[in-house]
Scaffold this motif. Sequence first.
Motif, PDB file in Angstrom:
ATOM      1  N   LEU A  59     -16.015  40.685  88.099  1.00 28.37           N
ATOM      2  CA  LEU A  59     -16.205  39.315  87.617  1.00 28.37           C
ATOM      3  C   LEU A  59     -15.074  38.405  88.082  1.00 28.37           C
ATOM      4  CD1 LEU A  59     -17.275  40.049  83.932  1.00 28.37           C
ATOM      5  CD2 LEU A  59     -18.764  39.393  85.818  1.00 28.37           C
ATOM      6  N   GLU A  60     -15.417  37.151  88.251  1.00 29.13           N
ATOM      7  CA  GLU A  60     -14.417  36.135  88.569  1.00 29.13           C
ATOM      8  C   GLU A  60     -14.529  35.055  87.498  1.00 29.13           C
ATOM      9  OE1 GLU A  60     -13.023  33.326  92.316  1.00 29.13           O
ATOM     10  OE2 GLU A  60     -14.946  34.338  92.380  1.00 29.13           O
ATOM     11  N   VAL A  61     -13.493  34.943  86.672  1.00 31.76           N
ATOM     12  CA  VAL A  61     -13.498  33.954  85.588  1.00 31.76           C
ATOM     13  C   VAL A  61     -12.226  33.125  85.682  1.00 31.76           C
ATOM     14  CG1 VAL A  61     -13.625  33.573  83.095  1.00 31.76           C
ATOM     15  CG2 VAL A  61     -14.803  35.537  84.102  1.00 31.76           C
ATOM     16  N   LYS A  62     -12.387  31.847  85.886  1.00 30.04           N
ATOM     17  CA  LYS A  62     -11.240  30.938  85.963  1.00 30.04           C
ATOM     18  C   LYS A  62     -11.424  29.852  84.916  1.00 30.04           C
ATOM     19  CE  LYS A  62      -8.579  28.015  89.089  1.00 30.04           C
ATOM     20  NZ  LYS A  62      -8.598  27.207  90.314  1.00 30.04           N
ATOM     21  N   ILE A  63     -10.505  29.804  83.938  1.00 28.82           N
ATOM     22  CA  ILE A  63     -10.565  28.810  82.866  1.00 28.82           C
ATOM     23  C   ILE A  63      -9.311  27.941  82.959  1.00 28.82           C
ATOM     24  CG2 ILE A  63     -10.659  28.448  80.368  1.00 28.82           C
ATOM     25  CD1 ILE A  63     -11.876  31.284  80.122  1.00 28.82           C
ATOM     26  N   THR A  64      -9.505  26.637  83.118  1.00 29.39           N
ATOM     27  CA  THR A  64      -8.381  25.702  83.139  1.00 29.39           C
ATOM     28  C   THR A  64      -8.522  24.738  81.967  1.00 29.39           C
ATOM     29  OG1 THR A  64      -9.492  24.038  84.500  1.00 29.39           O
ATOM     30  CG2 THR A  64      -8.334  25.819  85.669  1.00 29.39           C
ATOM     31  N   LYS A  65      -7.582  23.831  81.843  1.00 28.92           N
ATOM     32  CA  LYS A  65      -7.620  22.856  80.750  1.00 28.92           C
ATOM     33  C   LYS A  65      -8.873  21.978  80.821  1.00 28.92           C
ATOM     34  CE  LYS A  65      -4.839  19.189  78.657  1.00 28.92           C
ATOM     35  NZ  LYS A  65      -3.612  18.383  78.748  1.00 28.92           N
ATOM     36  N   THR A  66      -9.350  21.726  82.024  1.00 31.34           N
ATOM     37  CA  THR A  66     -10.437  20.765  82.189  1.00 31.34           C
ATOM     38  C   THR A  66     -11.749  21.344  82.717  1.00 31.34           C
ATOM     39  OG1 THR A  66      -9.619  20.243  84.396  1.00 31.34           O
ATOM     40  CG2 THR A  66      -8.834  18.853  82.584  1.00 31.34           C
ATOM     41  N   GLY A  67     -11.770  22.646  83.076  1.00 34.56           N
ATOM     42  CA  GLY A  67     -13.007  23.176  83.636  1.00 34.56           C
ATOM     43  C   GLY A  67     -13.069  24.691  83.655  1.00 34.56           C
TER      44      GLY A  67
END
Length: 201
Positions: A59-67
């Motif tokens: 899996l590739e999961v990228k969580i940032t402040k805005t997206g």
Amino acid sequence: MADSKRPASPTPSERKKLDAEAKQKEDEEQSKLPYKWTQTIGDVDLTAPIPANIKGRDLEVKITKTGIKAGVRGQEPIIDGTFPHPILPDDSTWTLETTPTTPSSPIGKELAIHLDKTNKLAWWPHVITSAPSIDTSKITPENSKLSDLDGETRGMVEKMMYDQRQKELGKPGSEEEGKMAMLRKFQAQHPEMDFSQAKMG
């Protein structure tokens, strides 16, 4: 003769029918998303079915402040876009969970993502801005929090949340001065409650 410029307000039964139709359309739009999501006033949770042979490293999961961008590596993302409001990425998490397999649901895993809202007084109309919206004015605040408050206080908190939504829509809220006075009075009566993170108009 009725003024054609001002349509008559719908009767209660017409309003109920319109609301039901809007809810049905909303439910259909949400059901077509590749994930399911729920929210409280403080956070958002979403889940998406994943093939049983997929491991966490796939899996590739990228969580940032805005997206967010999440999915199986090398495949079209399950979700990819900008949040309607910022989140706290350090307090947001994701896990790959095994689900009970049934004949009608052979998918054995799901991706679970938890997002912690920065603004604890805002309902989200969608997880990402490119997705269909829900009508946030129809959301009932979670009873577990508000039912602990007395009637007057509960009304004030719901009013604050309404004002916050109005502000985000660019509409005027109710009397700001009265609201601040009520909040100060409430804070004085309930010194044990922390309002340091509350965002007022």
